[in-house]
Design a protein around this motif. Structure first.
Motif, PDB file in Angstrom:
ATOM      1  N   ILE A   1      65.830  37.761  -6.113  1.00  0.00           N
ATOM      2  CA  ILE A   1      64.828  37.608  -7.168  1.00  0.00           C
ATOM      3  C   ILE A   1      65.095  38.579  -8.322  1.00  0.00           C
ATOM      4  CG2 ILE A   1      62.383  37.944  -7.701  1.00  0.00           C
ATOM      5  CD1 ILE A   1      61.769  36.687  -4.980  1.00  0.00           C
ATOM      6  N   ILE A   2      65.476  39.801  -8.007  1.00  0.00           N
ATOM      7  CA  ILE A   2      65.837  40.754  -9.067  1.00  0.00           C
ATOM      8  C   ILE A   2      67.050  40.244  -9.836  1.00  0.00           C
ATOM      9  CG2 ILE A   2      66.708  43.069  -9.551  1.00  0.00           C
ATOM     10  CD1 ILE A   2      63.757  43.056  -8.904  1.00  0.00           C
ATOM     11  N   ASN A   3      68.033  39.715  -9.128  1.00  0.00           N
ATOM     12  CA  ASN A   3      69.232  39.166  -9.798  1.00  0.00           C
ATOM     13  C   ASN A   3      68.860  37.986 -10.690  1.00  0.00           C
ATOM     14  OD1 ASN A   3      70.926  41.044  -8.626  1.00  0.00           O
ATOM     15  ND2 ASN A   3      71.582  39.687  -6.963  1.00  0.00           N
ATOM     16  N   ALA A   4      67.918  37.149 -10.242  1.00  0.00           N
ATOM     17  CA  ALA A   4      67.483  36.011 -11.060  1.00  0.00           C
ATOM     18  C   ALA A   4      66.799  36.492 -12.330  1.00  0.00           C
ATOM     19  CB  ALA A   4      66.546  35.122 -10.253  1.00  0.00           C
ATOM     20  N   ALA A   5      66.005  37.560 -12.211  1.00  0.00           N
ATOM     21  CA  ALA A   5      65.328  38.123 -13.385  1.00  0.00           C
ATOM     22  C   ALA A   5      66.339  38.695 -14.376  1.00  0.00           C
ATOM     23  CB  ALA A   5      64.334  39.199 -12.955  1.00  0.00           C
ATOM     24  N   LYS A   6      67.344  39.389 -13.839  1.00  0.00           N
ATOM     25  CA  LYS A   6      68.376  39.957 -14.720  1.00  0.00           C
ATOM     26  C   LYS A   6      69.172  38.856 -15.408  1.00  0.00           C
ATOM     27  CE  LYS A   6      69.138  44.317 -12.195  1.00  0.00           C
ATOM     28  NZ  LYS A   6      70.108  45.082 -11.385  1.00  0.00           N
TER      29      LYS A   6
ATOM     30  N   ALA B   1      61.885  48.149  -6.607  1.00  0.00           N
ATOM     31  CA  ALA B   1      63.112  47.504  -7.095  1.00  0.00           C
ATOM     32  C   ALA B   1      62.945  47.019  -8.530  1.00  0.00           C
ATOM     33  CB  ALA B   1      63.485  46.341  -6.182  1.00  0.00           C
ATOM     34  N   CYS B   2      61.759  46.498  -8.853  1.00  0.00           N
ATOM     35  CA  CYS B   2      61.486  46.072 -10.224  1.00  0.00           C
ATOM     36  C   CYS B   2      61.541  47.278 -11.166  1.00  0.00           C
ATOM     37  CB  CYS B   2      60.110  45.403 -10.311  1.00  0.00           C
ATOM     38  SG  CYS B   2      59.992  43.806  -9.506  1.00  0.00           S
ATOM     39  N   ASP B   3      60.924  48.384 -10.754  1.00  0.00           N
ATOM     40  CA  ASP B   3      60.884  49.591 -11.568  1.00  0.00           C
ATOM     41  C   ASP B   3      62.295  50.129 -11.814  1.00  0.00           C
ATOM     42  OD1 ASP B   3      59.129  51.618 -12.851  1.00  0.00           O
ATOM     43  OD2 ASP B   3      60.104  52.954 -11.399  1.00  0.00           O
ATOM     44  N   GLN B   4      63.105  50.134 -10.766  1.00  0.00           N
ATOM     45  CA  GLN B   4      64.478  50.635 -10.889  1.00  0.00           C
ATOM     46  C   GLN B   4      65.332  49.748 -11.791  1.00  0.00           C
ATOM     47  OE1 GLN B   4      65.719  50.903  -6.806  1.00  0.00           O
ATOM     48  NE2 GLN B   4      64.374  52.655  -6.358  1.00  0.00           N
ATOM     49  N   ALA B   5      64.997  48.439 -11.824  1.00  0.00           N
ATOM     50  CA  ALA B   5      65.756  47.507 -12.657  1.00  0.00           C
ATOM     51  C   ALA B   5      65.221  47.445 -14.089  1.00  0.00           C
ATOM     52  CB  ALA B   5      65.725  46.114 -12.032  1.00  0.00           C
TER      53      ALA B   5
ATOM     54  N   MET C   1      53.370  55.972 -12.620  1.00  0.00           N
ATOM     55  CA  MET C   1      52.744  55.078 -13.584  1.00  0.00           C
ATOM     56  C   MET C   1      53.210  55.382 -15.001  1.00  0.00           C
ATOM     57  SD  MET C   1      48.880  54.982 -12.019  1.00  0.00           S
ATOM     58  CE  MET C   1      48.218  54.015 -13.371  1.00  0.00           C
ATOM     59  N   SER C   2      53.616  56.582 -15.265  1.00  0.00           N
ATOM     60  CA  SER C   2      54.020  56.938 -16.619  1.00  0.00           C
ATOM     61  C   SER C   2      55.535  57.017 -16.775  1.00  0.00           C
ATOM     62  CB  SER C   2      53.390  58.287 -16.998  1.00  0.00           C
ATOM     63  OG  SER C   2      53.829  59.298 -16.097  1.00  0.00           O
ATOM     64  N   SER C   3      56.271  56.545 -15.735  1.00  0.00           N
ATOM     65  CA  SER C   3      57.728  56.694 -15.759  1.00  0.00           C
ATOM     66  C   SER C   3      58.368  55.819 -16.826  1.00  0.00           C
ATOM     67  CB  SER C   3      58.310  56.348 -14.379  1.00  0.00           C
ATOM     68  OG  SER C   3      57.988  55.014 -14.028  1.00  0.00           O
ATOM     69  N   HIS C   4      57.698  54.731 -17.212  1.00  0.00           N
ATOM     70  CA  HIS C   4      58.229  53.946 -18.315  1.00  0.00           C
ATOM     71  C   HIS C   4      57.069  53.330 -19.083  1.00  0.00           C
ATOM     72  CE1 HIS C   4      57.862  51.028 -14.996  1.00  0.00           C
ATOM     73  NE2 HIS C   4      57.560  50.169 -15.937  1.00  0.00           N
ATOM     74  N   MET C   5      57.233  53.237 -20.397  1.00  0.00           N
ATOM     75  CA  MET C   5      56.174  52.721 -21.252  1.00  0.00           C
ATOM     76  C   MET C   5      56.104  51.206 -21.127  1.00  0.00           C
ATOM     77  SD  MET C   5      53.779  53.568 -23.357  1.00  0.00           S
ATOM     78  CE  MET C   5      54.282  55.233 -23.825  1.00  0.00           C
ATOM     79  N   LYS C   6      54.887  50.688 -20.938  1.00  0.00           N
ATOM     80  CA  LYS C   6      54.715  49.241 -20.846  1.00  0.00           C
ATOM     81  C   LYS C   6      54.816  48.619 -22.228  1.00  0.00           C
ATOM     82  CE  LYS C   6      51.827  49.354 -16.708  1.00  0.00           C
ATOM     83  NZ  LYS C   6      50.553  48.954 -16.076  1.00  0.00           N
ATOM     84  N   THR C   7      55.466  47.475 -22.292  1.00  0.00           N
ATOM     85  CA  THR C   7      55.625  46.751 -23.545  1.00  0.00           C
ATOM     86  C   THR C   7      55.168  45.306 -23.342  1.00  0.00           C
ATOM     87  OG1 THR C   7      57.911  46.187 -22.974  1.00  0.00           O
ATOM     88  CG2 THR C   7      57.572  48.167 -24.302  1.00  0.00           C
ATOM     89  N   PRO C   8      54.842  44.585 -24.424  1.00  0.00           N
ATOM     90  CA  PRO C   8      54.365  43.206 -24.287  1.00  0.00           C
ATOM     91  C   PRO C   8      55.350  42.326 -23.508  1.00  0.00           C
ATOM     92  CG  PRO C   8      53.979  43.995 -26.509  1.00  0.00           C
ATOM     93  CD  PRO C   8      54.796  45.046 -25.824  1.00  0.00           C
ATOM     94  N   VAL C   9      54.801  41.541 -22.591  1.00  0.00           N
ATOM     95  CA  VAL C   9      55.629  40.629 -21.787  1.00  0.00           C
ATOM     96  C   VAL C   9      56.053  39.458 -22.661  1.00  0.00           C
ATOM     97  CG1 VAL C   9      55.683  39.105 -19.777  1.00  0.00           C
ATOM     98  CG2 VAL C   9      54.457  41.289 -19.662  1.00  0.00           C
ATOM     99  N   LYS C  10      57.365  39.221 -22.705  1.00  0.00           N
ATOM    100  CA  LYS C  10      57.897  38.108 -23.498  1.00  0.00           C
ATOM    101  C   LYS C  10      58.482  37.002 -22.631  1.00  0.00           C
ATOM    102  CE  LYS C  10      58.970  41.094 -27.449  1.00  0.00           C
ATOM    103  NZ  LYS C  10      60.045  41.625 -28.337  1.00  0.00           N
ATOM    104  N   LYS C  11      59.067  37.399 -21.496  1.00  0.00           N
ATOM    105  CA  LYS C  11      59.669  36.407 -20.601  1.00  0.00           C
ATOM    106  C   LYS C  11      59.308  36.785 -19.168  1.00  0.00           C
ATOM    107  CE  LYS C  11      63.881  33.681 -20.164  1.00  0.00           C
ATOM    108  NZ  LYS C  11      65.284  33.527 -20.617  1.00  0.00           N
ATOM    109  N   LEU C  12      58.652  35.871 -18.490  1.00  0.00           N
ATOM    110  CA  LEU C  12      58.063  36.153 -17.183  1.00  0.00           C
ATOM    111  C   LEU C  12      58.712  35.315 -16.093  1.00  0.00           C
ATOM    112  CD1 LEU C  12      55.640  37.557 -15.655  1.00  0.00           C
ATOM    113  CD2 LEU C  12      54.374  35.438 -16.081  1.00  0.00           C
ATOM    114  N   LEU C  13      59.213  35.992 -15.061  1.00  0.00           N
ATOM    115  CA  LEU C  13      59.697  35.287 -13.876  1.00  0.00           C
ATOM    116  C   LEU C  13      58.584  35.285 -12.834  1.00  0.00           C
ATOM    117  CD1 LEU C  13      63.120  35.330 -12.164  1.00  0.00           C
ATOM    118  CD2 LEU C  13      61.108  35.889 -10.776  1.00  0.00           C
TER     119      LEU C  13
END
Length: 681
Positions: free
Chosen positions: A81-86, A109-113, A9-21
């Protein structure tokens, strides 16, 4: 496990969502897009070949094609879906519900990307996604659970022995599943082997895992679920309960909040148990803890859904909160908007699920083109839909089309408002369950708030909405008149006109006698009559008006008042046949003028063959040419709309030929097996 969760849960800092797939489709994708747009977040839709023209594609700021119609090639493809997000520079993915929403590998997969997954950690999803593992965790946390078997030995013999040790009746459940798939009620020992095989097969096809658990069947309980929410700061709250007891095939049909069976004291106890369940897996985000409530007010943990639920709108209406907004704020690293003491419940809300299905034919899913979608527009009536006129309903996805939700100051006000909303919501072109839904809301045990999970099988089993029945003669008379193409402004004179009228599989030959005269200058009305089987029906149209794209007519038939909605579709200049959609007595009928269609010598023989009930995939063929079969004997298993359907022999006979094999895709009404009469001895 706790340390791993904390580090994840602490592996990456959450930031405001700007673009949502949004990694989903249909009404839930549209629902998420509406809130994201309100919050100023750009949205990206994904779509398969079957959804190229779907409403969620049009609503989003961007849309990405991700593959063919089958879910394995599109909505279940993590890589696509990950490729579409990227490719669209999306910084977050909302999974909706179903598909990949409870897939731990997708979360990883989302976390790794480096993409924020709008939902809990992979570890929480993995734990709660397994009915076996989650039940063990709940027992360790002191959450009440149903006695049962959740052992690692998954052999058929181990499961049979466990079921007998627990004591029949028992429920077999897919450990990785939900929505009633991979679930079987077993009441007799001789059913066990077949039920285990069937549940395991359906579980593998639906969830990729054949692992099963067994629980003692709690007869006729209430199905109560608690909406919980947690943030990354350790705050966890519950937002009241929902009663989801009215189900068919273990799938919810009607949901309401609050439950008429739950007192404030019981709500607090169940709410605290749900919070404990969430804290047991260091939960973050929206979740639903489901319980069974017995007649003595004892409740037992059923499962936890680590996502937003189909029925979340009723919670939103009684709390005044937007749960998708809560999800996006938590995903952006914010604390929960409210503390437990700030959450208030006000009024009552009821939701029904609008399905493309035929309740009178064992709730068989339906496919086809939506000629017209016209939802009601009423105060305190909400429609969460993902369909539109002209859209094709395919066999590849769940048959739920929309949700109809009503709010009232009390339960009765909400029920009446919902009935009004169903009556004024029109769907033309695909068989649906509106009549079934309205009949549920009118049933005394539901009105009194007494419905349990046994409601449809017991209280409702004789209701007309789930019985196969041809239209009444009054409906046929009105349909015959409308199909003849003469309305109250006509001033023609025609003699008797023979015509075949068709409704579903029911055909009626009627003799239409139309004696028109000029309209009365005083009333602007014209009288007509229709002959059916020697009986004459006098028709007088009192008034007509256009409501949206539908005609509403107030008619007298043999001096009895009738109100109908109708729509007539002309097939074209080269094909003069007409189709009529008619809403009468709460039922929704299709009729077709096939007067000029040549009679087929083989109609009866074709009716006696086994045909596909809908488009789908052949899972199993359980017979061979030359076999002697009896009426009702299962012959083919067809998979469509995420469910397995057993197709049975329409009559006694001998199998003459089989035209399909396992793994073959078939179309609705396609002949699968030809039968011939048994030779007399």
């Amino acid at each position: 496990m706790s340390s791993n969760m904390s580090s994840n849960m602490s592996s990456h800092m959450k930031t405001p969502v700007k673009k949502l797939l949004i990694a989903n489709r249909g009404e839930i994708a549209c629902r998420v897009i509406r809130t994201a747009r309100m919050m100023g977040i750009n949205t990206v839709a994904v779509y398969s070949d079957a959804d190229a023209d779907a409403p969620h594609v049009e609503m989003a700021d961007q849309a990405v094609h991700i593959g063919a119609a089958p879910v394995a090639e599109s909505y279940l493809s993590i890589e696509k879906i990950i490729n579409a997000a990227k490719a669209t520079n999306s910084d977050a993915i909302h999974p909706g519900y179903g598909f990949l929403s409870e897939n731990a590998a997708f979360t990883q997969a989302c976390d790794q990307a480096g993409i924020q997954f709008v939902g809990p950690s992979a570890e929480a999803i993995e734990l709660m996604g397994s009915k076996r593992q989650s039940k063990i965790a709940m027992l360790d946390s002191g959450v009440p659970c149903i006695p049962g078997y959740q052992g690692e030995d998954q052999s058929d013999q181990a499961l049979k022995s466990a079921a007998l040790d627990i004591g029949l009746p028992v429920m077999l459940k897919a450990s990785a599943g939900g929505g009633g798939r991979g679930m079987r009620l077993v009441s007799h020992a001789d059913q066990l082997e077949t039920a285990i095989k069937s549940a395991r097969s359906e579980a593998i096809n639906a969830f990729g895992s054949g692992e099963l658990i067994i629980e003692k069947a709690v007869i006729a309980p209430r199905h109560i679920e608690i909406q919980i929410f947690a943030d990354q700061f350790g705050n966890t709250v519950y937002l009241g309960e929902r009663d989801c007891s009215v189900q068919r095939r273990h799938q919810k049909v009607v949901e309401e909040a609050p439950s008429p069976a739950v007192s404030p004291a019981l709500r607090e106890r169940m709410g605290q148990a749900a919070v404990n369940a969430a804290k047991a897996c260091q939960y973050c985000g929206a979740g639903t803890v489901e319980f069974l409530l017995d007649a003595d007010q004892n409740f037992y943990f059923l499962e936890m859904n680590t996502r937003l639920q189909v029925e979340h709108p009723v919670t939103e209406l009684i709390t005044g909160q937007d749960l998708v907004e809560w999800q996006l704020r938590v995903a952006s690293g914010e604390a929960l908007p409210l503390k437990q003491e700030d959450i208030q419940i006000k009024g009552h809300a009821i939701e029904v699920r609008l399905y493309a299905e035929d309740p009178a034919n064992d709730f068989c899913p339906q496919t086809g083109e939506i000629s017209l979608w016209q939802p009601a527009e009423l105060v305190d009536f909400r429609v969460d839909g993902g369909i539109q006129s002209g859209q094709i309903i395919s066999p590849f996805y769940d048959p739920m089309l929309a949700k109809l939700i009503a709010y009232g100051n009390d339960r009765e006000q909400a029920r009446q408002k919902l009935l009004e909303g169903i009556e004024h919501t029109h769907l033309v072109g695909v068989t649906d369950n509106r009549y079934f839904l309205s009949e549920i809301l009118k049933t005394p045990s539901f009105i009194q708030g007494e419905a349990t999970t046994a409601f449809i099988e017991h209280d409702f089993k004789d209701n007309a909405s789930i019985q196969i029945a041809p239209p009444g003669e009054d409906t046929l008379a009105i349909a015959a008149y409308l199909l003849a193409g003469q309305t109250s402004w006509s001033t023609a004179a025609l003699g008797p006109k023979p015509c075949w009228l068709k409704s579903g599989e029911h055909e009626q030959r009627v003799l239409i006698s139309q004696n028109f005269s000029e309209a009365s200058t005083e009333h602007g009305q014209t009288n007509h009559s229709v002959m059916i089987g020697g009986e004459e029906f006098a028709i007088e149209i009192l008034s007509e008006r256009l409501e949206g794209k539908l005609e509403f007519a107030h008619i007298t038939l043999n001096q009895q008042d009738h109100s109908v909605y109708f729509l007539i579709e002309h097939q074209g200049i080269l094909n003069p046949r007409k189709r009529l959609y008619l809403a009468h007595h709460g039922r929704h009928h299709w009729f077709e003028d096939i007067t000029l269609r040549p009679a087929s010598q083989s109609d009866q023989n074709q009716a006696d063959n086994l045909k596909a009930s809908m488009d789908g995939l052949i899972i199993d063929v359980m017979a061979q040419p030359g076999d002697t079969v009896t009426q009702g004997q299962p012959l083919v298993i067809l998979e469509a709309m995420k469910m397995e359907h057993s197709l049975t022999s329409p009559r006694d006979g001998i199998i003459q030929s089989i035209s399909v094999e396992q793994g073959q895709q078939v179309n609705a009404r396609q002949v699968l097996i030809e039968l011939k009469e048994q030779e007399s001895k």
